[in-house]
Design a protein around this motif. Structure first.
Motif, PDB file in Angstrom:
ATOM      1  N   UNK A   1      13.095  10.152 -23.390  1.00 48.03           N
ATOM      2  CA  UNK A   1      11.732   9.707 -23.114  1.00 48.03           C
ATOM      3  C   UNK A   1      11.727   8.429 -22.282  1.00 48.03           C
ATOM      4  N   UNK A   2      11.014   8.480 -21.179  1.00 44.09           N
ATOM      5  CA  UNK A   2      10.968   7.334 -20.258  1.00 44.09           C
ATOM      6  C   UNK A   2      10.284   6.127 -20.872  1.00 44.09           C
ATOM      7  N   UNK A   3       9.310   6.373 -21.739  1.00 39.41           N
ATOM      8  CA  UNK A   3       8.649   5.253 -22.406  1.00 39.41           C
ATOM      9  C   UNK A   3       9.665   4.542 -23.309  1.00 39.41           C
ATOM     10  N   UNK A   4      10.480   5.317 -23.996  1.00 37.24           N
ATOM     11  CA  UNK A   4      11.502   4.732 -24.868  1.00 37.24           C
ATOM     12  C   UNK A   4      12.516   3.939 -24.055  1.00 37.24           C
ATOM     13  N   UNK A   5      12.939   4.464 -22.919  1.00 38.16           N
ATOM     14  CA  UNK A   5      13.907   3.723 -22.097  1.00 38.16           C
ATOM     15  C   UNK A   5      13.286   2.438 -21.552  1.00 38.16           C
ATOM     16  N   UNK A   6      12.001   2.514 -21.200  1.00 42.19           N
ATOM     17  CA  UNK A   6      11.326   1.286 -20.753  1.00 42.19           C
ATOM     18  C   UNK A   6      11.343   0.253 -21.874  1.00 42.19           C
ATOM     19  N   UNK A   7      11.092   0.707 -23.105  1.00 43.62           N
ATOM     20  CA  UNK A   7      11.103  -0.217 -24.243  1.00 43.62           C
ATOM     21  C   UNK A   7      12.499  -0.778 -24.490  1.00 43.62           C
ATOM     22  N   UNK A   8      13.543  -0.028 -24.142  1.00 45.95           N
ATOM     23  CA  UNK A   8      14.895  -0.541 -24.356  1.00 45.95           C
ATOM     24  C   UNK A   8      15.165  -1.760 -23.465  1.00 45.95           C
ATOM     25  N   UNK A   9      14.397  -1.873 -22.373  1.00 43.58           N
ATOM     26  CA  UNK A   9      14.553  -3.037 -21.496  1.00 43.58           C
ATOM     27  C   UNK A   9      13.458  -4.077 -21.753  1.00 43.58           C
ATOM     28  N   UNK A  10      12.223  -3.620 -21.860  1.00 43.55           N
ATOM     29  CA  UNK A  10      11.084  -4.542 -21.918  1.00 43.55           C
ATOM     30  C   UNK A  10      10.455  -4.649 -23.300  1.00 43.55           C
ATOM     31  N   UNK A  11      11.048  -3.978 -24.306  1.00 45.15           N
ATOM     32  CA  UNK A  11      10.402  -3.873 -25.610  1.00 45.15           C
ATOM     33  C   UNK A  11      10.642  -5.051 -26.529  1.00 45.15           C
ATOM     34  N   UNK A  12      10.236  -6.207 -26.132  1.00 42.69           N
ATOM     35  CA  UNK A  12      10.227  -7.337 -27.047  1.00 42.69           C
ATOM     36  C   UNK A  12       9.143  -8.287 -26.576  1.00 42.69           C
ATOM     37  N   UNK A  13       8.952  -9.382 -27.298  1.00 40.38           N
ATOM     38  CA  UNK A  13       7.819 -10.241 -27.000  1.00 40.38           C
ATOM     39  C   UNK A  13       7.885 -10.887 -25.620  1.00 40.38           C
ATOM     40  N   UNK A  14       9.074 -11.192 -25.118  1.00 43.98           N
ATOM     41  CA  UNK A  14       9.178 -12.104 -23.969  1.00 43.98           C
ATOM     42  C   UNK A  14       9.601 -11.497 -22.646  1.00 43.98           C
TER      43      UNK A  14
ATOM     44  N   UNK B   1      -3.514 -14.869 -20.196  1.00 46.88           N
ATOM     45  CA  UNK B   1      -2.857 -13.814 -19.419  1.00 46.88           C
ATOM     46  C   UNK B   1      -2.935 -12.468 -20.132  1.00 46.88           C
ATOM     47  N   UNK B   2      -3.420 -11.466 -19.419  1.00 46.89           N
ATOM     48  CA  UNK B   2      -3.594 -10.142 -20.020  1.00 46.89           C
ATOM     49  C   UNK B   2      -2.274  -9.482 -20.366  1.00 46.89           C
ATOM     50  N   UNK B   3      -1.245  -9.775 -19.577  1.00 49.63           N
ATOM     51  CA  UNK B   3       0.073  -9.210 -19.885  1.00 49.63           C
ATOM     52  C   UNK B   3       0.555  -9.785 -21.213  1.00 49.63           C
ATOM     53  N   UNK B   4       0.342 -11.076 -21.417  1.00 46.91           N
ATOM     54  CA  UNK B   4       0.744 -11.716 -22.672  1.00 46.91           C
ATOM     55  C   UNK B   4      -0.031 -11.130 -23.857  1.00 46.91           C
ATOM     56  N   UNK B   5      -1.332 -10.911 -23.673  1.00 44.38           N
ATOM     57  CA  UNK B   5      -2.110 -10.331 -24.781  1.00 44.38           C
ATOM     58  C   UNK B   5      -1.660  -8.903 -25.075  1.00 44.38           C
ATOM     59  N   UNK B   6      -1.315  -8.161 -24.028  1.00 46.82           N
ATOM     60  CA  UNK B   6      -0.787  -6.817 -24.256  1.00 46.82           C
ATOM     61  C   UNK B   6       0.499  -6.894 -25.073  1.00 46.82           C
ATOM     62  N   UNK B   7       1.359  -7.856 -24.743  1.00 45.64           N
ATOM     63  CA  UNK B   7       2.608  -8.013 -25.491  1.00 45.64           C
ATOM     64  C   UNK B   7       2.356  -8.419 -26.934  1.00 45.64           C
ATOM     65  N   UNK B   8       1.253  -9.134 -27.178  1.00 49.15           N
ATOM     66  CA  UNK B   8       0.965  -9.522 -28.562  1.00 49.15           C
ATOM     67  C   UNK B   8       0.700  -8.301 -29.440  1.00 49.15           C
ATOM     68  N   UNK B   9       0.291  -7.199 -28.808  1.00 49.73           N
ATOM     69  CA  UNK B   9       0.051  -5.966 -29.558  1.00 49.73           C
ATOM     70  C   UNK B   9       1.230  -5.003 -29.433  1.00 49.73           C
TER      71      UNK B   9
ATOM     72  N   UNK C   1       4.804   0.796 -29.043  1.00 47.04           N
ATOM     73  CA  UNK C   1       4.336   1.705 -27.993  1.00 47.04           C
ATOM     74  C   UNK C   1       4.792   3.141 -28.240  1.00 47.04           C
ATOM     75  N   UNK C   2       5.956   3.294 -28.887  1.00 48.27           N
ATOM     76  CA  UNK C   2       6.441   4.639 -29.184  1.00 48.27           C
ATOM     77  C   UNK C   2       5.590   5.289 -30.274  1.00 48.27           C
ATOM     78  N   UNK C   3       5.134   4.469 -31.213  1.00 51.74           N
ATOM     79  CA  UNK C   3       4.234   4.977 -32.255  1.00 51.74           C
ATOM     80  C   UNK C   3       2.912   5.416 -31.618  1.00 51.74           C
ATOM     81  N   UNK C   4       2.397   4.556 -30.727  1.00 49.37           N
ATOM     82  CA  UNK C   4       1.148   4.880 -30.050  1.00 49.37           C
ATOM     83  C   UNK C   4       1.311   6.171 -29.231  1.00 49.37           C
ATOM     84  N   UNK C   5       2.422   6.265 -28.525  1.00 49.10           N
ATOM     85  CA  UNK C   5       2.728   7.472 -27.756  1.00 49.10           C
ATOM     86  C   UNK C   5       2.665   8.718 -28.637  1.00 49.10           C
TER      87      UNK C   5
END
Lengths: 148, 148
Positions: A11-24, B11-19, B26-30
């Motif tokens: 799943x591409x969404x999962x792979x995206x999260x493996x890189x971007x899936x954290x707060x910062x 920043x909207x990107x930051x608020x998106x990250x807060x959720x 995001x995988x759960x939402x998916x």
DNA sequence: CACAGTGAGTTCCATTTTGGAACCCGTTTG
DNA sequence: CAAACGGGTTCCAAAATGGAACTCACTGTG
């Protein structure tokens, strides 16, 4: 499942999260795309720990989203430049920004604006299907499990 | 800055990250968008701990992305339904999917496909500027700091 | 009626990750 | 020679996560 398994997901969404899936990480990427490229500048803006920043920069570099380029010798110092892969994320970020402005509203003003480079006028992102030109919405889309 | 400060960012990107800024949300939402709506089903598919799943469902609900609806009485059981806010994230997810297919490639096949609901043909997401109709790319966009 | 099963959680504990501060290393500037 | 700069690393405490077991309210089976 652990985080370390995510990069191997189909799943591409999962792979995206493996890189971007954290707060910062996405906020760091955002800053580099907006022209902030040096370790201390990013750290001061985001006020995240240097430790985490160091780790995330390495991760973004290892996934081909940032490139570490020396900007001076003696002592050697580096800037983190977004690659084409990172730049190609800009439309996604802009769609995300538009979504958050609608669904996670705030009174505070957006620190950045996305303008048309030629006209300097505000843009209004919309996702369309390149095949038909029709807008993509949850109503227009049918999601199907793939069985290959 | 801590995670708990993110929701108050301009920043909207930051608020998106807060959720959505963690490995699993995001995988759960998916999954809920793709029709998987019950606690155990989501837990079995993602193989995340029940503890984390419980927490994330509450967070998504509190931010208005999921709605908890009873589907039976005695004992009362709930399903998690995506709200319009969640459905409006579909185009963003689709743009993200297209990005990852290009920049985080894999041999494994995508478990889901986004099809046009009417024709059942594959879609090809593209972000355009609704004002001009021109495609939004990193080249066409100028990012400017906002000073209001 | 005892008992296994189901769905949705919660609790407990060990392991990881994060936050915060201090420290280090090569230079340049006063 | 001391302080400052830029870009990190190291250390420890606090928070989040992974894994498994447990609870609670039923239902269906022998």
């Amino acid at each position: 499942m652990k985080w370390t398994d995510l990069p191997n997901e189909g799943c591409s969404v999962a792979r995206t999260m493996s890189v971007l899936g954290d707060r910062w990480t996405l906020l760091i990427l955002r800053d580099t795309l907006f022209g902030i490229r040096r370790f201390d500048d990013i750290q001061k803006r985001l006020k995240i720990t240097r430790h985490v920043l160091s780790d995330r920069l390495k991760r973004l570099e290892s996934h081909g989203l940032l490139e570490r380029k020396p900007y001076q010798e003696r002592p050697t110092r580096f800037e983190y430049h977004p690659t084409q892969a990172a730049k190609d994320f800009v439309p996604v970020m802009q769609a995300m920004t538009a979504w958050a402005q609608t669904h996670l509203p705030t009174e505070k003003s957006e620190p950045y604006r996305f303008l048309d480079r030629a006209t300097r006028s505000p843009t209004n992102p919309k996702v369309i299907d390149a095949n038909t030109g029709a807008e993509i919405t949850s109503k227009s889309i049918w999601v199907e499990a793939n069985r290959d």
